[in-house]
Design a protein around this motif. Structure first.
Motif, PDB file in Angstrom:
ATOM      1  N   GLU A 171     -24.282 -14.176  26.199  1.00 54.54           N
ATOM      2  CA  GLU A 171     -24.252 -12.830  25.322  1.00 54.54           C
ATOM      3  C   GLU A 171     -24.786 -12.179  23.911  1.00 54.54           C
ATOM      4  OE1 GLU A 171     -19.776 -12.563  25.037  1.00 54.54           O
ATOM      5  OE2 GLU A 171     -19.293 -13.265  27.022  1.00 54.54           O
ATOM      6  N   LYS A 172     -25.071 -12.359  23.655  1.00 57.78           N
ATOM      7  CA  LYS A 172     -25.682 -11.775  22.790  1.00 57.78           C
ATOM      8  C   LYS A 172     -26.853 -12.143  22.246  1.00 57.78           C
ATOM      9  CE  LYS A 172     -27.106 -12.770  17.543  1.00 57.78           C
ATOM     10  NZ  LYS A 172     -26.918 -13.533  16.209  1.00 57.78           N
ATOM     11  N   LEU A 186     -27.298  -9.330  25.420  1.00 55.15           N
ATOM     12  CA  LEU A 186     -26.737  -7.506  24.128  1.00 55.15           C
ATOM     13  C   LEU A 186     -28.081  -7.375  23.869  1.00 55.15           C
ATOM     14  CD1 LEU A 186     -24.996  -5.491  24.025  1.00 55.15           C
ATOM     15  CD2 LEU A 186     -24.422  -7.261  22.441  1.00 55.15           C
ATOM     16  N   SER A 187     -28.342  -8.849  23.067  1.00 59.65           N
ATOM     17  CA  SER A 187     -29.794  -7.972  22.327  1.00 59.65           C
ATOM     18  C   SER A 187     -30.857  -7.593  23.075  1.00 59.65           C
ATOM     19  CB  SER A 187     -30.337  -9.268  21.578  1.00 59.65           C
ATOM     20  OG  SER A 187     -31.592  -8.854  20.838  1.00 59.65           O
ATOM     21  N   ALA A 197     -30.154  -6.082  26.260  1.00 56.62           N
ATOM     22  CA  ALA A 197     -30.039  -5.085  26.867  1.00 56.62           C
ATOM     23  C   ALA A 197     -30.135  -3.342  25.502  1.00 56.62           C
ATOM     24  CB  ALA A 197     -28.709  -4.854  27.178  1.00 56.62           C
ATOM     25  N   THR A 198     -30.249  -3.552  24.123  1.00 55.41           N
ATOM     26  CA  THR A 198     -30.564  -2.848  23.299  1.00 55.41           C
ATOM     27  C   THR A 198     -31.390  -2.346  22.932  1.00 55.41           C
ATOM     28  OG1 THR A 198     -28.520  -3.556  22.359  1.00 55.41           O
ATOM     29  CG2 THR A 198     -29.735  -2.913  20.291  1.00 55.41           C
ATOM     30  N   TYR A 226     -32.668  -0.217  25.992  1.00 49.20           N
ATOM     31  CA  TYR A 226     -32.492   0.482  25.203  1.00 49.20           C
ATOM     32  C   TYR A 226     -32.748   1.468  24.268  1.00 49.20           C
ATOM     33  CZ  TYR A 226     -28.983   4.475  25.058  1.00 49.20           C
ATOM     34  OH  TYR A 226     -28.347   5.836  24.307  1.00 49.20           O
TER      35      TYR A 226
END
Length: 437
Positions: A188-189, A192-193, A195-196, A199
């Motif tokens: 998940e990390k 998320l990284s 996706a960040t 973005y």
């Protein structure tokens, strides 16, 4: 625990022998010996003279002492095992509380499924009554230990080992669950990284576009007095600063290309204009590179033009060409400076290509070389599909009139700008473009 003995001691004075039956005392003393439980239920009596009473009492005393030592030893074992059970029970309770409130299934030890301990409480803080029942159950189990050892193949010392194995298995399961949860968190990390980062990249791109737009608006790039009153600024020699027309050329058998140009780049101003088509990147090119004069390329054929614009001042230039005998003419500031022929004779200009301002195309629309990039400013780049008359060229050069191209016209909506540092800026007055300005 008393089941490990073969019988119990009884004194004939209490229930057997002559005295018990009301017979007269004959001066003798009787004693009942211990017999196996499976033996005769009667009370056999061995008559002993008083002389032997001392040895019999000694034997009884020894037997009682042995029984007492056996009972004390069994109690000590029970106490030790109870301490071990309470300690392991506490550890199991602590482990169970750390597993997201998961309950043991019926395979775990407890009242749902009887184990070799009987009713052992799950919580070490159970009431005293419950603990007493547990002790009594343990005593009952230990009393029949020898018979159960043959049937169940367990012993008082083996049970803690079984419980330890159960605890180790449970701890192993908990470790696997913990490792799985850590792995999921790491995945998940990572997601998320990623996706960040995506973005952030998108946000930076949007912000850069907004900054360029704001800079262009601050410099008046989108607010011109008239659609043609703007200039394209390409201040650096790179392979990413350029302008591009949104329209293309039709098939042509003659053309006139005019523009205002300002540059002081050295050596050579670079490539102010290039038109590439599929299969021919050099369909029409105007270039000055190195110490060579300005060259006109038609279908990759070359003619050198007698133009000199490398002085940092505005100059108006026009180049005309016709497919008939490949004739060409070159004007600078309204004056014809040179003519020639045999430049790609009888070759029609192909349609459907890309017009680039500021870069030379190695393939249609791309593969730019920074060494051939234009450095300076351009304005009012127009193309006609005919040969302009000398008077028309002169009227545009002295700012007495403006004639838009009938094929490509210089409009802010027709020119796209690429690369940070390239801008469309307002052209305030015609005097700015004059040679003596």
């Amino acid at each position: 625990m008393f089941s490990i003995l073969y019988g119990f001691l009884c004194f004939c004075l209490l229930g057997c022998g002559p005295l018990a039956s009301g017979q007269p005392d004959d001066g003798k003393r009787y004693i009942c010996r211990a017999i196996p439980l499976s033996g005769d239920a009667s009370c056999p009596v061995t008559l002993l003279p008083e002389l032997n009473a001392g040895s019999q009492e000694e034997e009884l005393r020894n037997t009682v002492m042995q029984l007492r030592e056996t009972i004390l030893q069994q109690k000590e074992n029970i106490s030790k095992q109870q301490g071990t059970i309470n300690e392991l029970t506490t550890k199991l309770s602590l482990c169970a509380s750390a597993t997201d409130d998961k309950k043991y299934d019926k395979g775990s030890w407890g009242k749902e499924k009887q184990n070799t301990m009987g009713d052992v409480p799950r919580d070490p803080n159970d009431s005293i009554d419950s603990l007493g029942k547990t002790m009594q159950g343990l005593k009952d189990r230990l009393e029949n230990l020898e018979q159960q050892q043959t049937r169940a193949n367990i012993s008082g010392a083996a049970f803690p080992t079984e419980l330890r194995n159960l605890l180790q298995r449970r701890l192993g399961e908990l470790e696997k669950q913990l490792l799985k949860k850590v792995s999921n968190l790491e995945e998940e990390k990572t997601m998320l990284s990623n996706a960040t980062a995506a973005y952030r990249l998108k946000t930076e791109s949007t912000l850069n576009a907004l900054v360029e737009r704001i800079s262009e608006l601050e410099k008046g790039g989108g607010d011109f007095k008239s659609p043609e009153q703007f200039k394209l600024s390409l201040p650096q020699r790179t392979n990413y600063l350029y302008g591009r027309f949104t329209k293309t050329l039709p098939e042509m058998y003659a053309f006139t290309l005019c523009m205002w140009i300002k540059s002081s780049a050295s050596p050579g101003i670079g490539t102010p204009f290039s038109y590439g088509v599929p299969g021919q990147a050099n369909e029409i090119v105007l270039i000055e590179w190195g110490n060579n004069p300005i060259e006109l390329l038609i279908n990759d054929k070359v003619a050198q033009l007698p133009l000199e614009v490398r002085d940092g001042r505005w100059h108006h230039i026009c180049i005309s060409w016709t497919t008939r005998d490949g004739q060409w003419e070159a004007y600078q500031d309204g004056e014809k400076l040179g003519t020639g022929d045999s430049l790609a004779a009888w070759h029609p200009i192909k349609p459907g290509g890309v017009i680039i301002l500021g870069q030379e195309q190695d393939v249609m629309g791309g593969r730019f070389d920074a060494g051939q990039a234009f450095v300076g400013e351009l304005s009012q780049v127009n193309i006609w599909d005919r040969i302009l008359k000398p008077v028309e060229v002169q009227s545009m050069a002295n700012c007495s009139s403006y004639i838009p191209g009938n094929v490509i016209s210089w409009l802010a909506s027709n020119v796209e700008v690429f690369g940070r540092g390239a801008f469309k800026r307002p052209l305030e007055m015609c005097q700015e473009r004059l040679p003596n300005a």
